[in-house]
Design an enzyme around this catalytic site. Structure first.
Site, PDB file in Angstrom:
ATOM      1  CG  ASN A  54      -8.673   2.412   0.772  1.00  0.00           C
ATOM      2  OD1 ASN A  54      -7.236   2.505   0.714  1.00  0.00           O
ATOM      3  ND2 ASN A  54      -8.858   1.179   0.598  1.00  0.00           N
ATOM      4  NE  ARG A  56      -5.524  -2.679   9.097  1.00  0.00           N
ATOM      5  CZ  ARG A  56      -5.544  -2.004   7.766  1.00  0.00           C
ATOM      6  NH1 ARG A  56      -5.261  -1.175   7.830  1.00  0.00           N
ATOM      7  NH2 ARG A  56      -6.061  -2.921   6.939  1.00  0.00           N
ATOM      8  CG  ASN A  69      -6.668   1.368   4.897  1.00  0.00           C
ATOM      9  OD1 ASN A  69      -5.896   0.579   4.906  1.00  0.00           O
ATOM     10  ND2 ASN A  69      -7.465   1.314   3.831  1.00  0.00           N
ATOM     11  CD  GLU A 111      -9.441  -5.778   5.639  1.00  0.00           C
ATOM     12  OE1 GLU A 111      -9.864  -5.729   4.435  1.00  0.00           O
ATOM     13  OE2 GLU A 111      -8.085  -5.798   5.532  1.00  0.00           O
ATOM     14  CD  GLU A 153      -3.093   0.641   0.223  1.00  0.00           C
ATOM     15  OE1 GLU A 153      -2.661   1.574  -0.408  1.00  0.00           O
ATOM     16  OE2 GLU A 153      -4.184   0.415   0.074  1.00  0.00           O
ATOM     17  CG  ASP A 162      -7.080  -0.330  -1.943  1.00  0.00           C
ATOM     18  OD1 ASP A 162      -6.654   0.585  -1.138  1.00  0.00           O
ATOM     19  OD2 ASP A 162      -7.031  -1.498  -1.954  1.00  0.00           O
TER      20      ASP A 162
END
Length: 299
Positions: free
Chosen positions: A154, A101, A103, A121, A18, A204
């Protein structure tokens, strides 16, 4: 169109790659492996990635004006000194929640670090809904919460005139825009500018090019798409050899190369055998457009 070519440049296989960011000072690509709990720096010269292991899921990394980096780690904004491999907590969010958390995160043109949270998740894209929030870490190290009730905070970026903030809450399957006040960092007037098609799957990470068009990585869609935020039309689709494309950024000497991160979490052996490059970092050339250099955190 020039011919587009795609190459897997780092095939070590992130669990959830990511937050790719081009670091001009180092001439290298930064990115994180969220569940692998590491920050990585890939050099196009050595074609190797150096990594720093951390004690919690690390979900985004950004440049810092004073040198080195800032990261989102668990529910903390933190500073990372690369050579010393030293992490210092700046501040913590979501103190009232046990299972969230951070992202994705990115720095705005004024040097503020925007990042959002989500529930941990159960398995990829399956989680307790509406547990996340969107935050900003200001250069004076104070934090503002913009809104909550987020599923998966995101992709984010800003228009070229800095008057619009673009944002993705993945499970809405929408790319949204807000009016943006660069002086204050305030956002308002939320609206959807693009709803993803079924085959595009889950929006995303995201970045913007010098023509003001958005590029969105489609998780489980195996592609990045180019959108016109003015018309809400999709202009281009670039398919990748892996399904779980997670985020994208421009980089390289003149920001004409696109780097795309991907994930391997949630894939069984059979799926991985069909997509051995899952979790790799891809370089796309020949797009015919350039990107905007990342802004450094001013604090």
């Amino acid at each position: 169109m020039s011919s587009v070519s795609i190459e897997c440049v780092a095939s070590e296989g992130c669990r959830i790659g990511e937050s790719p960011v081009w670091d001009e000072r180092e001439g290298a690509l930064l990115y994180v492996d969220i569940t692998g709990r590491k920050v990585c720096r890939w050099s196009p010269v050595t074609r190797q990635a150096q990594t720093i292991a951390l004690d919690a899921p690390v979900s985004s990394v950004a440049l810092r004006k004073s040198g080195d980096y800032v990261i989102t780690l668990g529910t903390r904004f933190a500073a990372l000194k690369w050579k010393e491999e030293l992490v210092t907590t700046i501040t913590q969010v979501d103190k009232d929640k046990a299972n969230t958390r951070f992202n994705d995160g990115k720095v705005d043109p004024a040097g503020r670090y925007f990042a959002g949270t989500m529930a941990e998740e159960i398995r990829p894209a399956v989680l307790e809904r509406r547990q996340g929030s969107l935050y900003t870490l200001f250069p004076n190290l104070s934090v503002v919460k913009h809104f909550d009730q987020v599923d998966i905070s995101n992709g984010l970026d800003w228009s070229l005139d800095h008057r619009t903030f673009f944002y993705i809450d993945s499970l809405t399957y929408s790319v949204d825009a807000f009016d943006y006040d660069l002086q204050t960092g305030k956002i308002g007037n939320r609206r959807s500018i693009y709803k993803l098609e079924k085959e595009e799957s889950i929006p995303d990470g995201m970045c913007i090019d010098t023509e003001g068009k958005l590029w969105v990585a489609c998780y489980d869609g195996g592609r990045v798409i180019r959108l016109d935020p003015e018309t809400g039309k999709r202009l281009q689709t670039v398919k990748l050899p892996v399904d779980k494309t997670t985020s994208c950024c421009f980089g390289g000497k003149d920001y004409s190369e696109m780097f795309v991160t991907s994930a391997s979490d949630g894939m069984d052996k059979e799926w991985l055998s069909r997509q051995p490059q899952a979790g790799g970092i891809f370089k796309i050339t020949g797009l015919g457009v350039k990107g905007v250099p990342p802004y450094p955190f001013a604090g």
